[in-house]
Design an enzyme around this catalytic site. Sequence first.
Site, PDB file in Angstrom:
ATOM      1  N   CYS A 181      -6.803  10.291  16.293  1.00  0.00           N
ATOM      2  CA  CYS A 181      -6.634   9.447  17.486  1.00  0.00           C
ATOM      3  C   CYS A 181      -5.466   9.853  18.382  1.00  0.00           C
ATOM      4  CB  CYS A 181      -6.461   8.004  17.052  1.00  0.00           C
ATOM      5  SG  CYS A 181      -7.826   7.461  16.018  1.00  0.00           S
TER       6      CYS A 181
HETATM    7  C1  UGA Z   1      -3.450   5.315  15.471  1.00  0.00           C
HETATM    8  C2  UGA Z   1      -2.758   4.058  16.027  1.00  0.00           C
HETATM    9  O1  UGA Z   1      -1.565   3.795  15.295  1.00  0.00           O
HETATM   10  C3  UGA Z   1      -3.687   2.840  15.942  1.00  0.00           C
HETATM   11  O2  UGA Z   1      -3.068   1.718  16.547  1.00  0.00           O
HETATM   12  C4  UGA Z   1      -4.987   3.171  16.685  1.00  0.00           C
HETATM   13  O3  UGA Z   1      -5.914   2.094  16.571  1.00  0.00           O
HETATM   14  C5  UGA Z   1      -5.615   4.411  16.061  1.00  0.00           C
HETATM   15  O4  UGA Z   1      -4.690   5.516  16.169  1.00  0.00           O
HETATM   16  C6  UGA Z   1      -6.876   4.714  16.820  1.00  0.00           C
HETATM   17  O5  UGA Z   1      -6.799   4.995  18.021  1.00  0.00           O
HETATM   18  O6  UGA Z   1      -7.958   4.556  16.250  1.00  0.00           O
HETATM   19  P1  UGA Z   1      -3.898   6.259  12.999  1.00  0.00           P
HETATM   20  O7  UGA Z   1      -4.474   7.469  13.667  1.00  0.00           O
HETATM   21  O8  UGA Z   1      -4.612   5.647  11.872  1.00  0.00           O
HETATM   22  O9  UGA Z   1      -3.692   5.080  14.090  1.00  0.00           O
HETATM   23  O10 UGA Z   1      -2.483   6.706  12.480  1.00  0.00           O
HETATM   24  P2  UGA Z   1      -0.961   6.247  12.670  1.00  0.00           P
HETATM   25  O11 UGA Z   1      -0.586   5.308  11.607  1.00  0.00           O
HETATM   26  O12 UGA Z   1      -0.735   5.830  14.067  1.00  0.00           O
HETATM   27  O13 UGA Z   1      -0.233   7.619  12.419  1.00  0.00           O
HETATM   28  C7  UGA Z   1      -0.471   8.724  13.282  1.00  0.00           C
HETATM   29  C8  UGA Z   1       0.399   9.876  12.922  1.00  0.00           C
HETATM   30  O14 UGA Z   1       1.734   9.618  13.313  1.00  0.00           O
HETATM   31  C9  UGA Z   1       0.450  10.213  11.430  1.00  0.00           C
HETATM   32  O15 UGA Z   1       0.368  11.617  11.288  1.00  0.00           O
HETATM   33  C10 UGA Z   1       1.797   9.700  10.992  1.00  0.00           C
HETATM   34  O16 UGA Z   1       2.314  10.392   9.899  1.00  0.00           O
HETATM   35  C11 UGA Z   1       2.613   9.916  12.248  1.00  0.00           C
HETATM   36  N1  UGA Z   1       3.802   9.034  12.364  1.00  0.00           N
HETATM   37  C12 UGA Z   1       3.646   7.695  12.443  1.00  0.00           C
HETATM   38  C13 UGA Z   1       5.072   9.598  12.411  1.00  0.00           C
HETATM   39  O17 UGA Z   1       5.229  10.828  12.349  1.00  0.00           O
HETATM   40  N2  UGA Z   1       6.155   8.761  12.527  1.00  0.00           N
HETATM   41  C14 UGA Z   1       6.034   7.418  12.624  1.00  0.00           C
HETATM   42  O18 UGA Z   1       7.072   6.720  12.742  1.00  0.00           O
HETATM   43  C15 UGA Z   1       4.749   6.881  12.577  1.00  0.00           C
END
Ligand code: UGA
Length: 430
Positions: free
Chosen positions: A266
């Site tokens: 996403c």
């Molecule tokens: C993301 C959004 O957080 C959701 O709100 C949204 O609904 C979703 O995309 C979507 O569009 O369907 P998701 O892809 O499941 O959700 O993953 P996240 O939890 O957002 O993490 C994304 C990436 O960012 C991961 O690789 C994670 O490791 C990284 N991340 C996250 C960081 O590097 N640092 C952080 O502080 C948080």
Amino acid sequence: MNISIFGSGYVGLIAAVGFAGKGHKVICIDNDESKVRQINRWESPIFEVNLESLLSSCVNGKGNLKASSDYNEILNSDITFICVGTPSNSDGSFDQSYIIDSATEIGRVLAKVSNYHVIVVKSTVVPGTTDEIIIPTLEKYSSKKVGRNFGVVVNPEFLQEGRSIHCFLNPDRIIIGEHDRRAGDILQEVYHDFPAPILRTNVRTAEMIKYASNAFLATKISFINEIGNICKKLGIDVYEVAKGIGYDPRIGNKFLDAGIGFGGSCLPKDLEALIFRAGELSYEAELLQSVSRVNIEQPLRLIEIARKNLGSLGNKVITILGLAFKPNTDDIRQAPALRIIAQLLAEGATVKVYDPKAIPNAKQIFSDTIEFCDSSPDAIAGSDCVIITTDWDEFKDENLYAGKLVIDGRRTLNPEKARHLCQYYEGVCW
Ligand code: UGA
């Protein structure tokens, strides 16, 4: 209510079990016969915490969820959710083909529907898509008029993989981007017992809320990673800085975990699609482009650290711990680990990997070019360097790494303890 759901990926399947759990009668419609069979056997085609037990209680227990490949099942429902994927094209734009196919099929069935039917766009589509593509396609193939014979609402989903069911049932907000009020009212009724504020907007605004949300989250991550890169040069711990700034409620303390950046199906895709859409409108989205650039470069910093310690990586044995783009999922789409592995292979390294869930998916990409291991100790044994790319709980035990050269991309280890136990420990930006 009788609900049909087009597409049984993360968004569709989670919505299906979520709505069925609340007592609605749900049919999942998917043209992938093997997925249909799996769902009807209460097996989840994707890994997600608690999903299989919920599927079993809905399909087998209550009997109010089933899957089918027959689009005519829409005739037995009052409301149809479009939950198909919107992957990227190579230029960053979003691939509309699944959306167009769904609108075409739904339009054909709508031609036979006598009642007012509501179509809900839950897939992530760039602003303008519903007005310019989905509604005209539905009208063309149904020979019916939106707002009169059928209604359309954009209802973006904000779930996070790994905690999808919790996110679906406990959303921060429900966005109802209605083409016509009647459709919005019907969708609001479906959500009547969800504990969340409801915001009713027009269609384009709802589409943009989804993109702006993901672009903001991506911006927060690249921001803290950039601060981390600067902090590292100054001998400052970015995690303490994040804590310090996070007390300010205008900044907030969430999504400030510095590391190797964001992956997944996403954030990277939606960011690129928004940049592309802005470009189509002759707007250069400079801030968003920088967010993307920082994210592309961040994982490769781990390799620089490895080179600094080992010299040439040719013939060195490197362990990669973690393939999934984040813990608690088997999803490897756009995972930073994939770029790191590809670069290591390009430099002639021997790569050993372990991930608790994502190995079957990674085998489809790397087949026998890397060594897949059964456990972390297995993967670590005999390697010159261990790189941590996903912060699975089982990687958090510092004792695993005694005497090893360890490069941490996720702040999985406590740096103080790790420096004591490892032969050498360094974080990507700490
Ligand atoms: C993301 C959004 O957080 C959701 O709100 C949204 O609904 C979703 O995309 C979507 O569009 O369907 P998701 O892809 O499941 O959700 O993953 P996240 O939890 O957002 O993490 C994304 C990436 O960012 C991961 O690789 C994670 O490791 C990284 N991340 C996250 C960081 O590097 N640092 C952080 O502080 C948080």
